[in-house]
Design an enzyme around this catalytic site. Structure first.
Site, PDB file in Angstrom:
ATOM      1  N   ASP A  34      33.321  -6.544 -48.785  1.00  0.00           N
ATOM      2  CA  ASP A  34      32.903  -5.289 -48.164  1.00  0.00           C
ATOM      3  C   ASP A  34      34.064  -4.669 -47.383  1.00  0.00           C
ATOM      4  O   ASP A  34      33.921  -4.298 -46.225  1.00  0.00           O
ATOM      5  CB  ASP A  34      31.686  -5.534 -47.274  1.00  0.00           C
ATOM      6  CG  ASP A  34      30.872  -4.254 -47.053  1.00  0.00           C
ATOM      7  OD1 ASP A  34      31.113  -3.266 -47.777  1.00  0.00           O
ATOM      8  OD2 ASP A  34      30.009  -4.251 -46.167  1.00  0.00           O
ATOM      9  N   GLY A  40      25.533  -1.634 -37.761  1.00  0.00           N
ATOM     10  CA  GLY A  40      26.053  -2.008 -39.073  1.00  0.00           C
ATOM     11  C   GLY A  40      24.902  -2.248 -40.018  1.00  0.00           C
ATOM     12  O   GLY A  40      23.748  -1.998 -39.683  1.00  0.00           O
ATOM     13  N   GLY A  41      25.231  -2.732 -41.190  1.00  0.00           N
ATOM     14  CA  GLY A  41      24.207  -2.979 -42.189  1.00  0.00           C
ATOM     15  C   GLY A  41      23.163  -3.975 -41.728  1.00  0.00           C
ATOM     16  O   GLY A  41      21.995  -3.866 -42.063  1.00  0.00           O
ATOM     17  N   PHE A  42      23.577  -4.931 -40.939  1.00  0.00           N
ATOM     18  CA  PHE A  42      22.674  -6.024 -40.612  1.00  0.00           C
ATOM     19  C   PHE A  42      22.298  -6.118 -39.149  1.00  0.00           C
ATOM     20  O   PHE A  42      21.591  -7.018 -38.744  1.00  0.00           O
ATOM     21  CB  PHE A  42      23.301  -7.358 -41.029  1.00  0.00           C
ATOM     22  CG  PHE A  42      23.570  -7.429 -42.489  1.00  0.00           C
ATOM     23  CD1 PHE A  42      22.556  -7.739 -43.361  1.00  0.00           C
ATOM     24  CD2 PHE A  42      24.831  -7.167 -42.982  1.00  0.00           C
ATOM     25  CE1 PHE A  42      22.793  -7.800 -44.719  1.00  0.00           C
ATOM     26  CE2 PHE A  42      25.069  -7.229 -44.343  1.00  0.00           C
ATOM     27  CZ  PHE A  42      24.059  -7.545 -45.217  1.00  0.00           C
ATOM     28  N   LYS A  58      27.143  -8.846 -31.561  1.00  0.00           N
ATOM     29  CA  LYS A  58      26.378  -8.294 -32.681  1.00  0.00           C
ATOM     30  C   LYS A  58      25.036  -9.001 -32.762  1.00  0.00           C
ATOM     31  O   LYS A  58      24.963 -10.226 -32.853  1.00  0.00           O
ATOM     32  CB  LYS A  58      27.149  -8.511 -33.973  1.00  0.00           C
ATOM     33  CG  LYS A  58      26.428  -8.032 -35.203  1.00  0.00           C
ATOM     34  CD  LYS A  58      27.453  -7.796 -36.280  1.00  0.00           C
ATOM     35  CE  LYS A  58      26.914  -8.013 -37.669  1.00  0.00           C
ATOM     36  NZ  LYS A  58      28.017  -8.038 -38.621  1.00  0.00           N
TER      37      LYS A  58
END
Ligand SMILES: *[C@@H]1O[C@H](CO)[C@@H](O)[C@H](O)[C@H]1NC(C)=O
Ligand SMILES: *[C@@H]1O[C@H](CO)[C@@H](O)[C@H](O)[C@H]1NC(C)=O
Ligand SMILES: *[C@@H]1O[C@H](CO)[C@@H](O)[C@H](O)[C@H]1NC(C)=O
Ligand SMILES: *[C@@H]1O[C@H](CO)[C@@H](O)[C@H](O)[C@H]1NC(C)=O
Ligand SMILES: *[C@@H]1O[C@H](CO)[C@@H](O)[C@H](O)[C@H]1NC(C)=O
Ligand SMILES: *[C@@H]1O[C@H](CO)[C@@H](O)[C@H](O)[C@H]1NC(C)=O
Length: 661
Positions: A466, A351-353, A369
């Site tokens: 988002d 993902g983005g992060f 995550k």
């Protein structure tokens, strides 16, 4: 500071346009024409004497013209099929219904063929015996570049076995293998529909023909099985039909056609190539935006006097957040063990992060995550995530099981979602890609429930910021679960008239036009993203992809609005749904999606309204026929926020073109 913000806005806007264009879906070639209504011409390339008439392709002229003798025609699907790439060979399945009616007596001529051809248009002088596939000068030569399965209704060469056969032709009108059909009970020229299925597995081609449309009957009649090397064809070929008549005439109709070919394109290479073409300009712009942002946050940090150590004080901050007891604290060692030391083999996605891994904790499948260390916003997003989902509970929100912060590692543990994310469901090449209308409808309702809960249902208003298909996870029953709250912000109810934040965040394609002007994320911008999602799910299209959308402006909303304008909304629906839906319901939803994407935020429905429409408690909003253009400030003006000095007219001028086209 405010001029640097304005610069960032311009850069992000430009970057959004580039990003929007750069995301190219790699899809298999799939289409299904249960019949050919008049508008199917937009998906087909027809030679000038092939026509759509009576819901069928008339490959050679139909009875409406004076003479149908000595004609040839060709009809192919507009998008070429990539049959080979880097040594990978595509396979395909196709089924179609042919209807050949002899016009001359005793029987007609000449025939019809399914073709894979380098050229979408027919060769000159290919009428009569040439079946529209070759002419006297190209017959038998490598320049013909065509593979044809002929359905021959006339014996006019000694090589032809009879006047009712199927043959496989490579660059030639003479077949390498032929099979008479009478012994299979099939009469091509009886005027009754004949059903055919052709399969190619990359090595062998199989042809099945029957007078019955039942698959089991078709499979009984394997008339041709032959090794076939497609090396005589270029990498990209057109698939379709050709036919011809001579003094002996017939009507050559194709009444239905389905095609399913595998995808051999190399997604990564394709994307890389596009990155290269987007090239230096895009790169420079994006780097500029990133540097601008970094600079911006660095300035903010200095101003707000944040501690230099990125993760310091997390424990302290978390103590002030009420977290449901379900979300527990884990040790790093435990999570390492659960995920096989973050083995890339267990990777579920990036993902983005950070990266998400599958793991097993206490005999339960979980998704872990790991927030990437180089993510400057890592800490912020970690806290946002724990603070929001950790304290919320709703059946359509991803469930946070726990978290871990040790050393420099920030980790979040969620329930595992066996069906992955929504974008994989819609855009994947596997069978589930054609998931049913009920499933998709249920997913839309689930996301709406989640957003209504965030906006109106919990103690504090939460803006997700988002909403997009890759942030919606699907459980084992394909129930939607909204996840990834890394950008979410909690607003106090007292702020309600203008709850907003001042950082540009979100995903291009889902960001409402006003975000680029105000940098403010509001409940209305979440509604906009939801609208994009609704259109994406119904139409099976990416939110913004000019290459896929032909001549239209990049966004899916613009694209759907064109259909609305012409009152043929239903044609925007994903063809993989194969018409299996209630037309009225799907049109209501498309209208609702468009209303949510209204350029004017004040005209968008609230999530509460949306939910009422979805539950059938209210009618969908009434839309104007023409797409309203983006005007700023919105009418009537509603922003009472005097402190917002960035809304000066002079600064707005460059942006008003945003949706003016
Ligand atoms: C069709 O072509 C053949 C052979 O060229 C010719 O003899 C015949 O007259 C043509 N028929 C018509 C109707 O034009
Ligand atoms: C074609 O059909 C066969 C048998 O139904 C299936 O195994 C194969 O995956 C299909 N291929 C494509 C490209 O759809
Ligand atoms: C035969 O077909 C080729 C390839 O399409 C074309 O270039 C040529 O002109 C055609 N010949 C005649 C006589 O039309
Ligand atoms: C096919 O059907 C046509 C029209 O009914 C008939 O004239 C013809 O003899 C049949 N051909 C065969 C091979 O049975
Ligand atoms: C193609 O046919 C040959 C001969 O029957 C067989 O050996 C081969 O496995 C087939 N290829 C595929 C991909 O099924
Ligand atoms: C097909 O033909 C090409 C060129 O003749 C050859 O290089 C290739 O190996 C062949 N493929 C197969 C599967 O036989």
């Amino acid at each position: 500071m405010s001029s640097s913000l304005a610069k960032i806005r311009i850069l992000l806007l430009v970057a959004a346009v580039f990003f929007g264009g750069a995301v190219v879906p790699t899809r298999c070639l799939y289409f299904n024409f249960p019949s050919f209504p008049n508008n199917s011409t937009e998906h087909l390339k027809l030679s000038n004497n092939a026509k759509i008439f009576k819901d069928a392709i008339q490959v050679t002229p139909d009875v409406r013209v004076a003479s149908i003798a000595n004609e040839s025609g060709r009809a192919v699907y507009k998008v070429p099929f990539l049959i080979r790439n880097n040594g990978k060979i595509a396979s395909f399945n196709t089924t179609f219904e042919l209807n050949i009616s002899p016009v001359s007596t005793p029987v007609g001529g000449e025939g019809l063929a399914f073709i894979l051809a380098a050229d979408g248009s027919r060769p000159g002088d290919s009428d009569g015996q040439w079946l529209g596939i070759v002419n006297a000068s190209t017959n038998g030569t490598p320049e013909a570049q065509i593979v044809a399965v002929e359905f021959d209704t006339r014996k006019n060469f000694p090589q032809d076995i009879d006047s009712n056969h199927v043959g496989l032709n490579l660059n030639s009108v003479f077949s390498i293998i032929e099979q008479p059909l009478s012994e299979f009970g099939v009469n091509l020229s009886s005027g009754i529909s004949v059903f055919a299925m052709i399969r190619y597995d990359g090595e062998n081609i199989s042809v099945f023909v029957s007078m019955s449309n039942k698959t089991e009957d078709l499979l009984k009649n394997n008339v041709i099985f032959q090794a076939l090397n497609l090396s005589i064809l270029p990498d990209n070929v057109y698939v379709g039909f050709s036919g011809s008549t001579s003094d002996f005439t017939q009507l050559n109709c194709v009444k239905s056609w389905q095609f399913n070919g595998t995808d051999v394109s190399d997604g990564r290479h394709k994307r890389l190539w596009i990155w290269l073409t987007v090239g230096v300009v895009g790169g420079v712009v994006i780097c500029g935006a990133v540097i601008g942002l970094v600079y911006h946050f660095w300035m903010r940090k200095r101003v707000l006097n944040y501690p230099e150590e990125p993760y310091e004080g997390i424990e302290h901050q978390l103590q002030h957040i009420s977290i449901a007891p379900r979300a527990q604290k884990f040790g790093l060692r435990e999570l390492k063990k659960a995920t096989g030391n973050f083995n890339p083999k267990n990777g579920l996605g990036k993902g983005g992060f950070g990266t998400v891994y599958k793991g097993n904790l206490m005999n339960r499948d979980v998704a872990v995550k790991k927030i990437s260390e180089d993510s400057r916003q890592g800490k912020q997003e970690f806290i946002a995530e724990v603070a929001t989902i950790g304290s919320l509970h709703h059946k359509n929100l991803v469930n946070l099981i726990g978290w871990c912060y040790e050393k420099r590692d920030l980790l979040l543990v969620y329930e595992y979602m066996p069906n992955g994310s929504l974008d994989k469901l819609i855009f994947g090449c596997d069978k589930m890609g054609a998931s049913s209308w009920e499933t998709r409808q249920n997913i839309i309702c689930g996301v709406a429930e989640a957003l209504d809960y965030l906006h109106n249902g919990c103690e504090k208003t939460v803006l997700h910021r988002d909403v997009k298909s890759s942030n919606i996870m699907l459980d084992s029953k394909f129930e939607a679960k909204l996840g990834d709250f890394g950008l979410a912000r909690t607003m106090h109810r007292t702020d309600q008239t203008h709850h907003s934040t001042r950082e540009i965040a979100g995903t291009p394609g889902y960001m409402a036009p006003e975000i680029f002007l105000t940098s403010r994320v509001t409940a209305e911008t979440d509604v906009y993203a939801f609208g994009v999602l609704v259109l994406e799910v119904i139409c099976g299209r990416r939110p913004g992809n000019p290459m896929d959308l032909g001549s239209y402006d990049g966004s899916i909303a613009h694209w759907v609005w064109e259909f609305h304008k012409e009152q043929r909304l239903v044609e925007a629906v994903d063809e993989r749904l194969e018409g299996q839906f209630v037309r009225e319901e799907i049109e209501y939803l498309l209208i609702l999606g468009l209303a949510c994407c209204h350029p004017n935020p004040l005209q968008r429905p609230t999530m509460r309204n949306v939910l009422q429409v979805l539950k059938g408690e209210a009618n969908p909003p009434i839309l104007p026929d023409e797409r309203p253009s983006f005007v700023w400030p919105p009418m009537p003006p509603s922003f009472k926020d005097d402190t917002d000095s960035s809304l000066k007219d002079s600064q707005l001028t460059p942006f008003t073109e945003l949706s003016g086209r």
